[in-house]
Design a protein around this motif. Structure first.
Motif, short mmCIF file in Angstrom:
data_model
loop_
_atom_site.label_atom_id
_atom_site.label_comp_id
_atom_site.label_asym_id
_atom_site.label_seq_id
_atom_site.Cartn_x
_atom_site.Cartn_y
_atom_site.Cartn_z
N UNK A 1 0.82 -1.22 0.00
CA UNK A 1 0.00 0.00 0.00
C UNK A 1 0.85 1.26 0.00
N UNK A 2 1.99 1.20 0.68
CA UNK A 2 2.82 2.41 0.72
C UNK A 2 3.32 2.76 -0.66
N UNK A 3 3.82 1.76 -1.35
CA UNK A 3 4.34 2.00 -2.70
C UNK A 3 3.24 2.46 -3.63
N UNK A 4 2.06 1.95 -3.37
CA UNK A 4 0.91 2.34 -4.19
C UNK A 4 0.70 3.84 -4.10
N UNK B 1 -11.91 -8.13 0.82
CA UNK B 1 -10.82 -8.17 1.79
C UNK B 1 -10.99 -7.17 2.90
N UNK B 2 -12.16 -6.54 2.97
CA UNK B 2 -12.34 -5.40 3.87
C UNK B 2 -11.95 -5.71 5.30
N UNK C 1 -5.04 -0.92 6.73
CA UNK C 1 -4.60 -0.46 5.42
C UNK C 1 -5.77 -0.18 4.49
N UNK C 2 -6.97 -0.34 5.01
CA UNK C 2 -8.13 -0.13 4.15
C UNK C 2 -8.18 1.28 3.60
N UNK D 1 -10.76 6.57 13.19
CA UNK D 1 -11.54 6.08 12.05
C UNK D 1 -11.23 4.62 11.79
N UNK D 2 -9.96 4.28 11.85
CA UNK D 2 -9.59 2.88 11.66
C UNK D 2 -10.25 1.99 12.69
N UNK D 3 -10.18 2.42 13.94
CA UNK D 3 -10.78 1.63 15.01
C UNK D 3 -12.29 1.52 14.82
N UNK D 4 -12.89 2.64 14.42
CA UNK D 4 -14.33 2.67 14.25
C UNK D 4 -14.76 1.69 13.16
N UNK D 5 -14.03 1.72 12.03
CA UNK D 5 -14.39 0.82 10.95
C UNK D 5 -14.22 -0.63 11.37
#
Lengths: 471, 375
Positions: A303-306, A350-351, A359-360, B276-280
């Motif tokens: 994801x970082x490289x993305x 993959x959520x 990383x979502x 937000x991450x935690x919430x999701x």
């Protein structure tokens, strides 16, 4: 039983720290699987002190100074209590009586061992080559803490106490379900401070344990989900950078782990440039055979490289690991083919895992790249312009692509790719939405050009309409 | 025979001490209260009556029983008071008729007492009570005082606790339920935020010290959160929100859909990535099916991809009270949208287009068009 003392003697005489560490390890070495069992049977609580003293002070093969022997005496006394508890817990577990396995007291007794070792170091009794002992105590402290917490949570669940719980200020309070792990974090922090504050010259310094301890702390804080505490560690390390040897001087294993965690911390802070540095370096230093580690590094590196380089991983890279393949391949193919529908589906599939690894939100930015690819395709599909008069003499005219693209075409392309958001609910296409998407692409420098609203077209720059893609 | 100074002063001291103990110093209407010398005179008159002491004793017995039956009336009195839309508290009302007079309530209405029909009788009671208070400290008297302080008050101000609270000031559950309705009504009528906030905080405190975690607790927090949202008090709102999350986790029913949506919007507003991450991570599949939560998630994703067009469409039909939260985001989003528009559109764009895209209506001031350009 004597094997333990033999090892101890050898280690002391040859200054072999790692061998020494195995003598106080909770896991018996492969050569001597019954070691702990024998150790706990060898003496009893009444005579443990005298027996140990005999082995440590009056043992002809071990030459220890009185103070050092005294310190080791304490360590092994605590270790003795510990083995008793550990064996009891393990027996209960193998007998299937999980509820009775008292990992909590195992943890407490191991903490005692840690305290004795700590005292040995803070009194400057143990020499620096023995620091692998610190590694051992720290590592297992964490493991036992996790086990104790798990057991506590399980027992609470069973007794229905989970809802009763502790209540403080307002209606509900934070769960104490990580109590032991938090305690472990504090203990390891003490060790860290101890190593950091060592004033002895480098060859004889405890500072060599610094990065290992830092890594332990990172692992603990990540598990506790309190990343900000990790920043403190990074800060202290940076502050004492002048005194400590550079990272490259430390064992490779320490380096890779440290870089990985620093990279992830930077990633979560959205400092993607720094994250890329760390993660790339970790990836390169990491031994290819450590597949699990490589996988973990790649999980964040991709994801970082993305984001930073807008680059996607190759099929070959992803196929190295089944998890990576499963998670990232559909996404990458979708982005390359500018297939919005597939992208959304892959992201949703993959959520859970993405969200768990945090990383979502970063992967969502992949959608921008997808749109850029889509616009690029429209651009390419637009064909070439007819050469103007006066150009192209000598036949070396560079064919110029058509740069004026009607918004309608872009809208059509989006429909084909499965974008549902641009529909205005009546079967038509919301032209404003399409314009908005294009405007964003321009703003983010994915495209160079402008929108002429009254004429309903997008005018792209003749040279380099899509920076970074060679068009 | 006149009353001399010493006696009057003594009587004055007694009256004031009694009033202070019963917490009535502020609430007694001193201007109409009988003067000390009158009280002393009345005492003397009563004492002069034959069997005065006996009267005292029998009145004592009567008083106890009448109090006990009076106690049963009390909730009704509160109820009636609310319906009559009087704004006095229990203590205030009691103060109009001094504590010892209550012993007669089962006989006559308040009005009767006030007009002085049985004034002589009252005076006798007063004397007897004073007599008792001076010496014996009876059950009735203590019970009377406790009744006032024992939290039958519907309105109570908030004071920060520095030590465990006195049990008699904490209101029990039934009273708190009435309190909530009362406060809600007042908010609707008056929209006095300071007052409502104060009252709700004191209710929250009472609930916390009693470890009450049920639907009422949830309702209190929800009401407070909504009120805070309306008045844009984000600090208070955030507190309530945190507590509500913990309460919903305990599986207490409440408007969890609505408040989950608010939480998402709030996290969007504060740009807090970790939260937000935690919430999701916490959202369940069931949550994501609910329309309000879906709307909030769409807002989040629109803002994440800077899709201002979609964001402003979503702003226009925000469910529940989400619009209040979105109002706070909208200012900076408008500027960001302007920046993108200025960069992408050439040579110019109609004001009408901007007004429509950025969800302006009527004569609301449009932002300075150049503000975004220089970004």
């Amino acid at each position: 039983m004597d094997a333990l003392w033999d090892d101890f003697a050898t280690a002391q005489n040859t200054c072999n720290g790692y061998l020494l560490a195995t003598t106080i390890s909770p896991e018996p070495p492969a050569t001597d699987p019954a070691r702990l069992y024998n150790f706990s049977r060898w003496t009893n609580a009444y005579s443990v002190q005298t027996d140990l003293r005999y082995k440590l002070q009056y043992n002809p093969s071990v030459h220890l100074e009185k103070k050092e022997a005294g310190a080791w005496l304490e360590v092994f006394t605590a270790f003795y209590t510990f083995t008793g508890k550990l064996l009891a817990a393990e027996e209960a577990q193998t007998a299937g009586k999980n509820r009775e396995a008292d990992w909590s007291s195992v943890y407490e007794s191991w903490k005692e061992v840690l305290s004795t070792v700590y005292r040995g170091y803070s009194g400057n009794v143990f020499e620096a080559w023995t620091i692998p002992c610190l590694y051992v105590v720290g590592k297992y402290l964490r493991i036992f803490a996790i086990k104790a917490d798990e057991q506590a949570a399980a027992s609470q669940r069973d007794s229905g106490l989970a809802f009763g719980g502790l209540q403080e200020e307002d209606a509900c309070s934070a769960a104490s379900k990580n109590e032991k792990l938090e305690d472990a974090a504090r203990q390891i922090n003490r060790i860290f401070a101890l190593c950091l504050g060592d004033r002895s010259p480098l060859e004889d310094s405890r500072k060599w344990a610094l990065y290992y301890t830092a890594n332990l702390l990172f692992k603990t804080y990540f598990r506790l989900n309190s990343i900000p505490l990790s920043k403190n560690i990074l800060r202290s390390l940076r502050a004492s950078a002048t005194d400590t040897p550079p990272l490259s001087a430390f064992p490779k294993a320490h380096q890779v782990t440290f870089k990985y965690y620093s990279g992830v911390i930077a990633f979560l802070e959205e400092d993607y440039a720094l994250a890329e540095d760390f993660l790339m370096s970790a990836y390169q230093t990491c031994d290819r055979r450590a597949t699990r580690n490589v996988e973990m590094i790649l999980m964040y590196l991709i994801p970082t490289k993305l984001l930073t380089a807008h680059r996607l991983p190759t099929q070959q890279l992803l196929q190295q690991s089944p998890t990576l393949d499963r998670l990232f391949s559909p996404l990458c193919t979708a982005i390359k083919r500018a297939d919005l529908r597939a992208f959304n589906a892959a992201l949703e599939a993959g959520e859970d895992e993405f969200v768990k690894r945090r990383i979502y939100l970063t992967l969502e930015r992949g959608r921008d790249i997808l749109l850029r690819n889509l616009f690029r395709k429209v651009f390419l599909a637009g064909g070439f312009e007819a050469p103007k008069e006066g150009e192209g003499e000598g036949g070396i005219a560079a064919a110029v692509r058509r740069t004026r693209i009607p918004v309608r075409e872009i809208a059509a392309a989006l429909r084909m790719a499965g974008a549902t958001e641009i529909e205005d609910g009546e079967g038509g296409v919301d032209g404003d939405e399409v314009e908005c998407l294009v405007a964003n692409a321009i703003y983010k420098n994915f495209m160079k050009g402008y929108i002429a609203r009254d004429r309903g077209i997008v005018v792209l720059s003749k040279a380099g309409a899509f920076p970074g893609t060679g068009l | 025979m006149g009353v001399d100074l010493a006696e009057m002063q003594h009587k004055l001291k007694v009256v004031i001490t009694q009033a202070a103990e019963a917490g009535q110093l502020e609430s007694i209407d001193w201007t109409t209260y009988p003067l000390p010398q009158h009280l002393v005179q009345a005492e003397r008159d009563a004492m002069a009556l034959p069997g005065g002491a006996q009267n005292a004793h029998s009145a004592n017995l009567n008083a106890s029983t009448s109090y006990l039956s009076n106690g049963a009336y009390l909730p009704e009195r509160i109820h009636k008071r609310k319906n009559e839309d009087l704004e006095v508290t229990a203590t205030e009302e009691d103060a109009v008729t001094p504590s010892w007079k209550k012993h007669n309530t089962n006989k006559g209405s308040m009005e009767d007492r006030m007009t002085g029909k049985s004034k002589k009788h009252d005076k006798k009671q007063k004397k007897q009570d004073a007599f008792r208070a001076n010496g014996l400290g009876t059950n009735a008297d203590v019970l009377e005082k406790r009744k006032q302080r024992f939290g039958y008050t519907i309105e109570k101000s908030y004071f920060r606790l520095t030590a465990p609270p006195a049990p008699d000031t904490v209101r029990p559950l039934p009273v708190l339920e009435k309190s909530l309705n009362h406060i809600r009504g007042k908010w609707k009528n008056e929209h006095n935020y300071n007052y409502a906030c104060d009252q709700l905080k004191s209710m929250r405190q009472d609930l916390t010290v009693q470890h009450i975690q049920n639907e009422l607790t949830v309702k209190v927090y929800e009401s407070h959160a909504r009120i805070a949202l309306e008045m844009k008090d984000l600090g208070e709102y955030n507190q309530c929100q945190t507590q509500l999350r913990a309460l919903y986790k305990l599986n207490i029913t409440g408007k969890s859909e609505e408040f989950t949506a608010y939480r998402i919007l709030y996290t969007v507003y504060t740009c807090n990535r970790t939260d937000m991450n935690n919430l999701l991570a916490d959202l369940t599949l069931a949550d994501k099916q609910k329309p309000a939560v879906q709307h909030a998630l769409q807002v989040r994703s629109a803002l994440a991809s800077r899709n201002y067009h979609k964001f402003f469409r979503l702003y226009l039909d925000a469910p529940f009270m989400g619009a209040y939260l979105l109002d706070m985001i909208i200012q900076r989003e408008r500027i960001a949208a302007m920046a993108a528009i200025c960069k992408a559109y050439k040579p110019d764009v109609s004001l009408c287009f901007i007004a429509q895209e950025l969800a302006f209506f009527g004569d609301v001031d449009a932002p300075d068009p150049d503000a975004g350009l220089r970004q």
